[in-house]
Design a protein around this motif. Structure first.
Motif, PDB file in Angstrom:
ATOM      1  N   ILE A   1      -6.423   9.511  -2.449  1.00 40.36           N
ATOM      2  CA  ILE A   1      -5.675   8.246  -2.785  1.00 40.36           C
ATOM      3  C   ILE A   1      -6.032   7.347  -1.527  1.00 40.36           C
ATOM      4  O   ILE A   1      -5.267   6.204  -1.398  1.00 40.36           O
ATOM      5  CB  ILE A   1      -4.203   8.599  -3.195  1.00 40.36           C
TER       6      ILE A   1
ATOM      7  N   MET B   1       0.634  -1.295  -0.006  1.00 43.74           N
ATOM      8  CA  MET B   1      -0.132  -0.118  -0.069  1.00 43.74           C
ATOM      9  C   MET B   1       0.935   1.329  -0.107  1.00 43.74           C
ATOM     10  O   MET B   1       0.667   2.458  -0.868  1.00 43.74           O
ATOM     11  CB  MET B   1      -0.776  -0.030   1.228  1.00 43.74           C
ATOM     12  N   THR B   2       1.901   1.306   0.888  1.00 37.83           N
ATOM     13  CA  THR B   2       2.779   2.414   1.133  1.00 37.83           C
ATOM     14  C   THR B   2       3.413   2.868  -0.379  1.00 37.83           C
ATOM     15  O   THR B   2       3.479   4.041  -0.793  1.00 37.83           O
ATOM     16  CB  THR B   2       3.768   2.393   2.191  1.00 37.83           C
ATOM     17  N   GLU B   3       3.926   1.804  -1.135  1.00 39.52           N
ATOM     18  CA  GLU B   3       4.705   2.151  -2.243  1.00 39.52           C
ATOM     19  C   GLU B   3       3.695   2.485  -3.366  1.00 39.52           C
ATOM     20  O   GLU B   3       3.884   3.273  -4.220  1.00 39.52           O
ATOM     21  CB  GLU B   3       5.080   0.669  -2.724  1.00 39.52           C
ATOM     22  N   GLU B   4       2.509   2.119  -3.459  1.00 40.97           N
ATOM     23  CA  GLU B   4       1.483   2.677  -4.244  1.00 40.97           C
ATOM     24  C   GLU B   4       1.228   4.125  -3.908  1.00 40.97           C
ATOM     25  O   GLU B   4       0.970   5.126  -4.728  1.00 40.97           O
ATOM     26  CB  GLU B   4       0.143   1.843  -4.259  1.00 40.97           C
ATOM     27  N   TRP B   5       0.855   4.324  -2.813  1.00 40.85           N
ATOM     28  CA  TRP B   5       0.653   5.943  -2.268  1.00 40.85           C
ATOM     29  C   TRP B   5       1.810   6.677  -2.625  1.00 40.85           C
ATOM     30  O   TRP B   5       1.665   7.982  -3.181  1.00 40.85           O
ATOM     31  CB  TRP B   5       0.578   5.930  -0.546  1.00 40.85           C
TER      32      TRP B   5
ATOM     33  N   ALA C   1       3.878   6.215  -4.970  1.00 42.89           N
ATOM     34  CA  ALA C   1       3.997   6.478  -6.593  1.00 42.89           C
ATOM     35  C   ALA C   1       3.250   7.334  -7.056  1.00 42.89           C
ATOM     36  O   ALA C   1       3.377   8.167  -7.977  1.00 42.89           O
ATOM     37  CB  ALA C   1       3.883   4.929  -7.168  1.00 42.89           C
ATOM     38  N   LYS C   2       1.914   7.126  -6.430  1.00 44.43           N
ATOM     39  CA  LYS C   2       0.929   8.211  -6.928  1.00 44.43           C
ATOM     40  C   LYS C   2       1.267   9.644  -6.618  1.00 44.43           C
ATOM     41  O   LYS C   2       1.033  10.537  -7.412  1.00 44.43           O
ATOM     42  CB  LYS C   2      -0.589   7.700  -6.375  1.00 44.43           C
ATOM     43  N   THR C   3       1.758   9.814  -5.252  1.00 41.66           N
ATOM     44  CA  THR C   3       2.187  11.329  -4.876  1.00 41.66           C
ATOM     45  C   THR C   3       3.176  11.824  -5.689  1.00 41.66           C
ATOM     46  O   THR C   3       3.157  12.828  -5.970  1.00 41.66           O
ATOM     47  CB  THR C   3       2.307  11.096  -3.447  1.00 41.66           C
ATOM     48  N   ARG C   4       4.288  10.749  -6.013  1.00 44.18           N
ATOM     49  CA  ARG C   4       5.396  11.315  -6.851  1.00 44.18           C
ATOM     50  C   ARG C   4       4.698  11.925  -8.205  1.00 44.18           C
ATOM     51  O   ARG C   4       5.074  13.089  -8.688  1.00 44.18           O
ATOM     52  CB  ARG C   4       6.146  10.298  -7.220  1.00 44.18           C
ATOM     53  N   GLU C   5       3.882  11.317  -9.080  1.00 40.42           N
ATOM     54  CA  GLU C   5       3.305  11.622 -10.087  1.00 40.42           C
ATOM     55  C   GLU C   5       2.510  13.024 -10.026  1.00 40.42           C
ATOM     56  O   GLU C   5       2.768  13.962 -10.706  1.00 40.42           O
ATOM     57  CB  GLU C   5       2.461  10.597 -10.607  1.00 40.42           C
TER      58      GLU C   5
END
Ligand code: ADP
Ligand code: NI
Length: 215
Positions: free
Chosen positions: A82, A1-5, A7-11
């Motif tokens: 998110i 979950m944290t990796e996905e958050w 990655a989305k925040t990076r974009e």
């Protein structure tokens, strides 16, 4: 979950900051986040929180968002969108406020480890080779000269005299950059700041030697 958050925040942050000209560009965020990840690892801080705070830290700067409260609302809305859990959202948002340069003054002693990690990472990016590049870019953007001996006469001036002058790129070293080393929190941050500080001193020495035609 944290990796996905992450990655989305990076974009999201990349979209918000690409092309920003005041020294708060996307690549500053990339460097600070990378350093925050390293400091978190070496200091035993929470890596996810440190990286999220690093990614979001400039989005509440009034130079970027116009108004700090508006920036805070935007990053909270983003985290909600998110589906970052409420408690984590609040933690991250509080830390982003704490580490912003102005907020930082009032609450120095009460910073938690993750806030220390990100503030150190942010300050390290104002030092060393990168720090010099940022000062020059910022000064150019504001139409300031590199150095003016009529404003800042010589290297032999006391630090006090130097600090009282404003408006040139070189003066900014004395107004801010050379003071940062003593404001670091973490062991690794202090060590790296010391090295980057020494690089600034070497650079200034060479700068004035060249300025006088001695080197
Ligand atoms: P931060 O958000 O890290 O406090 P600032 O907005 O103060 O950063 O500055 C962003 C970058 O621009 C930094 O690298 C800083 O050294 C540089 N900078 C800020 N103010 C000046 C100035 N008056 N002259 C030259 N460079 C500056
Ligand atoms: Ni920053």
């Amino acid at each position: 979950m944290t990796e996905e958050w992450l990655a989305k925040t990076r974009e999201y942050v990349k979209g918000r900051l690409t092309g920003e000209g005041s020294g708060h560009d996307w690549w500053h965020i990339v460097r600070v986040t990378k350093m925050a990840e390293r400091l978190a690892r070496e200091e035993g801080a929470d890596s996810f929180i440190s990286q999220m705070v690093a990614l979001l830290h400039d989005l509440i700067d009034e130079k970027i968002v116009g108004d700090e409260e508006k920036g805070v609302k935007e990053i909270e809305d983003w985290m909600a969108s998110i589906k970052v859990p409420q408690a984590l959202q609040e933690k991250i948002s509080t830390l982003v406020r704490q580490i912003s340069y102005k907020g930082g003054h009032a609450s120095q002693e009460f910073l938690c480890l993750e806030a220390m990690v990100v503030q150190d990472a942010d300050r390290l990016d104002a030092l060393g080779a990168i720090g010099i590049a940022r000062v020059m870019a910022y000064s150019g953007n504001k139409g300031r000269v590199i150095h003016d001996p009529n404003v800042v006469a010589r290297q032999q001036m006391t630090l006090e005299e130097y600090r009282s002058t404003r408006g040139t790129a070189i003066a900014h070293f004395y107004e801010k950059l050379l003071l940062l080393k003593d404001t670091m929190h973490t062991k690794t941050g202090k060590k790296l700041a010391k090295e980057r500080h020494a690089f600034l001193e070497t650079y200034l020495h060479q700068f004035f030697e060249e300025w006088e035609g001695r080197a």
